[in-house]
Design a protein around this motif. Structure first.
Motif, PDB file in Angstrom:
ATOM      1  N   UNK A  61       0.800  -1.218   0.000  1.00  0.00           N
ATOM      2  CA  UNK A  61       0.000   0.000   0.000  1.00  0.00           C
ATOM      3  C   UNK A  61       0.832   1.267   0.000  1.00  0.00           C
ATOM      4  N   UNK A  62       2.003   1.198   0.598  1.00  0.00           N
ATOM      5  CA  UNK A  62       2.830   2.395   0.646  1.00  0.00           C
ATOM      6  C   UNK A  62       4.302   2.003   0.603  1.00  0.00           C
ATOM      7  N   UNK A  63       5.091   2.905   0.091  1.00  0.00           N
ATOM      8  CA  UNK A  63       6.529   2.703   0.002  1.00  0.00           C
ATOM      9  C   UNK A  63       7.181   3.907   0.665  1.00  0.00           C
ATOM     10  N   UNK A  64       8.069   3.658   1.625  1.00  0.00           N
ATOM     11  CA  UNK A  64       8.747   4.762   2.314  1.00  0.00           C
ATOM     12  C   UNK A  64      10.116   5.032   1.732  1.00  0.00           C
ATOM     13  N   UNK A  65      10.660   4.092   0.991  1.00  0.00           N
ATOM     14  CA  UNK A  65      11.983   4.311   0.442  1.00  0.00           C
ATOM     15  C   UNK A  65      12.351   3.229  -0.540  1.00  0.00           C
ATOM     16  N   UNK A  66      13.328   3.535  -1.335  1.00  0.00           N
ATOM     17  CA  UNK A  66      13.837   2.596  -2.331  1.00  0.00           C
ATOM     18  C   UNK A  66      15.355   2.597  -2.219  1.00  0.00           C
ATOM     19  N   UNK A  67      15.942   1.417  -2.199  1.00  0.00           N
ATOM     20  CA  UNK A  67      17.401   1.304  -2.173  1.00  0.00           C
ATOM     21  C   UNK A  67      17.866   0.770  -3.511  1.00  0.00           C
TER      22      UNK A  67
END
Length: 176
Positions: A127-133
């Motif tokens: 539902x949500x993404x707080x960050x991408x590495x």
């Protein structure tokens, strides 16, 4: 450190008979904070701050570590195939949570010839993404070049993607 489902961690000090106190809310650990007694089982992203205490000694410096629970990509689709020489060790190399070595010859890296690389990730209903590495490597002498820009788009279907953010990288020699 990252983990998928849960992670068991231990806290230790090289001196015997110390009491290790820790916090999970970002506050400074003191002798009224949680007392470490056994392994901690983490089931969500957690920031741990710990400090050792021993009678008649000053408290130790605070040690802090964030453990990041992630939702891996369920699958991915490439707009074009990676270069044969840099195809990764297996089809899931791009999303297997392994980071390649500092050289590009370890078969963990995936590389592409040309100007652009498009990768579509299926995040399996998150539902949500707080960050991408994103891990990338550059070896100019071997013509392995770091991306100059990364764009992230999201949406509930391939036809409904919106730009969520982008990052450009100034890779002049003095910024490396």
């Amino acid at each position: 450190p990252i983990f998928l489902d849960q992670l068991s961690i231990g806290l230790a000090c090289q001196y015997p008979d110390v009491a290790i106190h820790y916090t999970l809310d970002g506050s400074t650990p003191d002798q009224q904070s949680l007392l470490y007694q056994d392994s901690l089982i983490l089931e969500k992203t957690t920031n741990i701050r710990a400090r050792a205490f021993l009678e008649d000694w000053n408290p130790s410096p605070i040690v802090e570590q964030t453990y990041l629970k992630i939702l891996p990509a369920a699958s991915y689709r490439l707009a074009k195939a990676p270069a044969e020489k840099y195809a990764g060790v297996h089809p899931q190399s791009l999303i297997d949570l392994k980071v390649g070595e500092a050289t590009f010859n370890d078969e963990e890296w995936i590389g592409f010839w040309g100007r652009n690389c498009t990768i579509n990730l299926d995040l399996a209903g998150s539902d949500s993404i707080r960050g991408i590495a994103i891990h990338a490597l550059e070896d100019v002498n071997s013509w392995v070049l770091f991306p100059r820009k990364i764009r992230v788009k999201g949406g509930n279907s391939r036809q409904n993607l919106q730009l969520l953010g982008e990052q450009s990288f100034d890779l002049t020699q003095e910024n490396l």
